[in-house]
Write a protein that holds these residues in place. Structure first.
Motif: not given
Ligand code: FES
Ligand code: FES
Length: 159
Positions: A42, A45-46, A49-50, A62
């Motif tokens: 995303c 911050g949702v 994944m990062c 991110c």
């Molecule tokens: S929280 Fe979705 S890419 Fe960082």
């Protein structure tokens, strides 16, 4: 463009680089260092994944600027193991089918590592709570919880 000198230890190796102040840590890891195991979804911050470990704690790369990591120690999924010598969490995800497309897996593994480092014998509810930081569009989460439970047992010498 102004740049800032940073010094950061990633997966046990010290890197010194000049970065723009607004350069994201996720881009620094993926593009500057070539550590593409950290995935990006995303970018706000949702999804989780990062996720990386920043001084041992999960952080969304991110939402972090590379300059904020100056002086820090970072672990990415590349630090966990290799196909020949998998970390018990990686082995458990493989055995319990804790992944399908694998896009969320680096974040899931590092989140599970943080959990098991602090709580080696979590309940399924505690595992669910911890893993809820990350979205998975494939598995339905059940096998991810199974995998973390199995890894915890294996790391304590269980079956
Ligand atoms: S929280 Fe979705 S890419 Fe960082
Ligand atoms: S395995 Fe595909 S997003 Fe989780």
């Amino acid at each position: 463009m102004e740049t800032v000198q940073i010094s950061v230890t990633v997966n046990g190796k010290l890197y010194e680089r000049s970065v723009e102040p607004r350069h994201l840590l996720s881009d620094f890891l993926r593009h500057d260092l070539g550590l593409t195991g950290t995935h990006v979804g995303c970018e706000h911050g949702v999804c989780g994944m990062c996720t990386i470990l920043l001084d041992g704690q999960t952080a969304r790369s991110c939402l972090t600027f590379a300059v904020q990591a100056d002086g820090a120690t970072i672990s990415t999924v590349e630090s966990l193991g290799t196909p020949q010598h998998m970390h018990p969490l990686q082995a458990a995800f493989w055995e319990k089918h804790g992944l399908q497309c694998g896009y969320c897996t680096p974040a899931m593994l590092l989140t599970a590592k943080e959990l098991l480092d602090a709580n080696p014998n979590p309940t399924r509810e505690e595992i669910r709570e911890a893993m809820s930081a990350n979205l998975c569009r494939c598995t339905g989460y059940q096998t991810i919880v199974d995998a973390v439970e199995s890894a915890a047992s294996a790391m304590q010498g269980g079956a």
